[in-house]
Write a protein that holds these residues in place. Sequence first.
Motif, PDB file in Angstrom:
ATOM      1  N   GLU A   1       1.252   4.015  -2.892  1.00 22.45           N
ATOM      2  CA  GLU A   1       0.870   5.502  -2.688  1.00 22.45           C
ATOM      3  C   GLU A   1       2.115   6.357  -3.268  1.00 22.45           C
ATOM      4  O   GLU A   1       1.932   7.269  -3.840  1.00 22.45           O
ATOM      5  CB  GLU A   1       0.654   5.569  -1.340  1.00 22.45           C
TER       6      GLU A   1
ATOM      7  N   LYS B   1       2.492   8.986  -6.008  1.00 21.75           N
ATOM      8  CA  LYS B   1       2.802  10.219  -6.036  1.00 21.75           C
ATOM      9  C   LYS B   1       3.892  10.700  -6.839  1.00 21.75           C
ATOM     10  O   LYS B   1       3.923  11.859  -7.348  1.00 21.75           O
ATOM     11  CB  LYS B   1       3.440  10.329  -4.498  1.00 21.75           C
TER      12      LYS B   1
ATOM     13  N   ASN C   1       0.992  -1.170  -0.130  1.00 24.06           N
ATOM     14  CA  ASN C   1      -0.097   0.053  -0.051  1.00 24.06           C
ATOM     15  C   ASN C   1       0.974   1.270  -0.032  1.00 24.06           C
ATOM     16  O   ASN C   1       0.455   2.268  -0.662  1.00 24.06           O
ATOM     17  CB  ASN C   1      -0.994  -0.018   1.110  1.00 24.06           C
TER      18      ASN C   1
END
Length: 309
Positions: A78, A82, A74
């Motif tokens: 993420e 980004k 996770n």
Amino acid sequence: ERQLGFSVYRRVTILMLVFGTVLMLVISSWLTKPIRLLTRATKRMAAGDYGYRARQISNDELGQLTTDFNHMANVLEENINKLEEEIQAREDFVAAFAHELKTPLTAIIGYADMLRSRKLDEEKSFLSANYIYTEGKRLEAMSLRLLDIIVTKKEEVQFQLVPAASLFDYLKDMFASHTEMEFHFQYESGMVRAEANLIKSVLVNLLDNACKASEPGSPIEVRGKLTERGYRFEVKDVGVGIPREEQKNITKAFYMVDKSRSRSKNGAGLGLALCAEILLLHGSKLEIESEPGKGSCISFVLPDKGGME
């Protein structure tokens, strides 16, 4: 009978061995299944499927390992998202920058070529020279603001206690010659902890934007007051306003709500981007209240600490 008994014994033994082997294979498969699932998830992620997660089938140590693996996945997904957003933002920035340079440069080159031909009368020559001058000034302002954004991101800011009144006095002097607008200043006495020159730049940009968004003779209110959160600065106009769906984008570099209007007034969409960077250093941000056709109120609060620990 002995032979028959031995044969039965042998068959039973073979059956027990086969059963034991199958049982061991089943147990081994059951014990190693979490590892196989983790291995599959690892291969899927290595192949670029960052949304894939390992299925948890137990609550033992291997189950905890699966949970930790999925948590790691996770965080990794993420971070990758980004990075992709940052890369896209940089590409958009470069594309917008190239576009903003191309438009005035094309005009400057065209009008300069017309002047070089010496076939224009005096009035057209003046208009051409004036256009070259105004577009050149716009390029100059854009480059300076870009430089300010870059420097602001890299430099450490030295905060000091600054009288709020001195900031408003500076604005009055800066816009004293701007007779097309009707400025109203109203502020309370107080001290703010800030880098004075940077905050002056924010306020000047906000007033400049308010002027560009307003018709000549329109009132522009500049207010300051003490609040529980800190000292609040407000710039309010009755100009064109900003649609709600556009408000989240106006602090992006080169973003302009009305491109034709902004360019006609030498705007490049960098002022609010610079303001956002400066306020971030001060532990603050722009707050926008606006309605198309009724104007805007853009404000920010300098907290008591002013970005200092």
